[in-house]
Structures are given as structure tokens and as C-alpha cells.
Design an enzyme around this catalytic site. Structure first.
Site, PDB file in Angstrom:
ATOM      1  CG  HIS A  39     -30.122 -24.777 -10.003  1.00 22.26           C
ATOM      2  ND1 HIS A  39     -29.771 -25.817  -9.188  1.00 22.26           N
ATOM      3  CD2 HIS A  39     -29.376 -23.702  -9.586  1.00 22.26           C
ATOM      4  CE1 HIS A  39     -28.886 -25.392  -8.283  1.00 22.26           C
ATOM      5  NE2 HIS A  39     -28.617 -24.120  -8.512  1.00 22.26           N
ATOM      6  CD  GLU A  53     -29.846 -21.154  -7.596  1.00 24.54           C
ATOM      7  OE1 GLU A  53     -30.203 -21.946  -6.697  1.00 24.54           O
ATOM      8  OE2 GLU A  53     -28.660 -21.055  -7.991  1.00 24.54           O
ATOM      9  CG  HIS A 108     -25.401 -21.266  -9.599  1.00 28.36           C
ATOM     10  ND1 HIS A 108     -26.069 -22.402  -9.253  1.00 28.36           N
ATOM     11  CD2 HIS A 108     -24.604 -21.602 -10.654  1.00 28.36           C
ATOM     12  CE1 HIS A 108     -25.704 -23.391 -10.046  1.00 28.36           C
ATOM     13  NE2 HIS A 108     -24.807 -22.934 -10.912  1.00 28.36           N
ATOM     14  CD  GLU A 173     -24.076 -18.919  -5.671  1.00 28.00           C
ATOM     15  OE1 GLU A 173     -25.245 -18.523  -5.839  1.00 28.00           O
ATOM     16  OE2 GLU A 173     -23.770 -20.111  -5.486  1.00 28.00           O
TER      17      GLU A 173
HETATM   18 ZN   LIG Z   1     -27.449 -22.663  -7.626  1.00 27.07          ZN
END
Ligand SMILES: [Zn+2]
Length: 211
Positions: A39, A53, A108, A173
Site C-alpha cells: 500500500h 496498514e 502486509h 502478513e
Molecule cells: Zn495489504
């Protein structure tokens, strides 16, 4: 004419030598790792109570890069972004391909409607195996053993950055920012450093398996 010919050869020799020394990665065939902070800019990613995030991913990506640069020889680390800016998924993958990276790691943070906890790392279904899978497994082991994070395992997903990159690639993640406890951990410098250190250790072991 003769002297001219020699001068011509010497000139190209000098230019070639200059080129090789100014591009050490090319000259020495160094291992290149592209680290992708998920992002950025107008794309904030998932939102926790206090955190976006995109900020977590950037800090962990930067710290992971620092650990690898400082502690690993013969490796170049390149970040897809080093500040808060928007980059499309295709640009991220194209950038890694353009760099001829040997490894691509996208970072992420997770989000879920209900209660969810833990880390998970994705590889793409068809290509990149077994090396993508190898790195993904090492990262999950590190999160679990060193980081004491809950292990949700290695999973397969058709993510653009995994599908469009030409090298072993994983998307990891680091935890759920929708979970207040995990958000607190991800907001803490200690937590972020620990996670970055886990990714670095996994990369280190991955590199050792290549020797
Ligand atoms: Zn993400």
C-alpha cells in the site's frame, strides 16, 4: 590509422572498466532482494483503531532492509517505496522484474471482521515453487519460534505481485491490525523490529540453502 585503432580499443577498455566498477551489482553478480512495503499514499490498506496498514508495512520493510544490508554480504536490498507514496501493484512487480531481482518479499498487515490472530505467508499457485515455498516456510517458522506469533501457515493466493513477478516471491502478513492486541504489537517498535528480524533470519537461512 594504426594508432587510431589502438586508441579506439583502449578507449572502449577504459569505458568498460569504468562501467563495471560503477555498477558493482552487475560486476559481481550480487544477489538482489526487492522488499515491497504494501500500500502507500492514497491507498492506506487496512485500518486498525489507531493505525493504517501502509505505515506498518513501510516501517517493517525499512527495518528488514536495514537488517539484511548490515548483516548479509553480497546482497543488495531495494525497496519499492521508502516513503508514503502510491505505487500500483503492476508497477511493483514490473520494478522487481526490471531490477532482475532474485527474490521478492511483499509485506502486509491483515484485517478481518471477526476475531483473527496470527501471521501467514502467501505464495502463488503455479510458478516459483519450490523456492517461494521454501522462503515462506522459513518466514513462518521464524515468526512462530523466534517471534512467538500465532502461525496461520503458508497459503496459496493469486495475488498480482506474486503472479507478475519473474522470481521467487512471497507476500507475508505480519499480523491483524483489526485485532487490538496485535495492533498494539505492530504499533510498538519492539514488535516491528522483532518481525523484521524474523524476516531477515528467514532470508539468511534461504541464502544459506543456495550455497
Ligand atoms: Zn495489504
Amino acid at each position: 590509422m594504426r594508432h587510431g585503432k589502438y586508441a579506439y580499443i583502449i578507449m572502449w577498455g577504459v569505458l568498460l572498466a569504468l562501467f563495471c566498477t560503477s555498477v558493482p551489482a552487475l560486476a559481481e553478480g550480487r544477489f538482489k532482494i526487492v522488499i515491497d512495503a504494501g500500500h502507500g499514499g492514497r491507498d492506506q490498506g487496512a485500518a486498525g483503531r489507531k493505525t493504517q496498514e501502509k505505515d506498518i508495512t513501510l516501517k517493517i520493510a525499512q527495518r528488514t532492509g536495514k537488517y539484511i544490508r548490515r548483516r548479509t554480504r553480497g546482497v543488495d536490498v531495494i525497496l519499492t517505496r521508502d516513503k508514503d507514496e502510491f505505487i500500483s501493484l503492476n508497477e511493483r512487480a514490473n520494478f522487481a522484474n526490471f531490477c532482475q531481482a532474485d527474490l521478492f518479499i511483499s509485506i502486509h498487515a491483515n484485517s478481518a471482521r471477526g476475531y483473527a490472530e496470527g501471521t501467514e505467508t502467501f505464495v502463488w499457485n503455479k510458478r516459483h515453487n519450490p523456492w517461494s515455498l521454501k522462503l515462506a516456510q522459513l518466514i513462518q517458522e521464524e515468526y512462530t519460534e523466534r517471534g512467538k506469533r500465532k502461525n496461520r501457515g503458508v497459503k496459496k493466493a493469486n495475488f498480482a505481485v506474486l503472479r507478475n513477478t519473474n522470481m521467487p516471491a512471497v507476500l507475508t502478513e505480519v499480523g491483524f491490525i483489526s485485532n487490538a492486541q496485535e495492533e498494539k504489537y505492530l504499533r510498538s517498535r519492539r514488535g516491528r523490529r522483532k518481525l523484521a528480524y524474523c524476516i531477515y533470519q528467514a532470508v539468511k537461512q534461504y541464502l544459506e540453502t543456495l550455497k
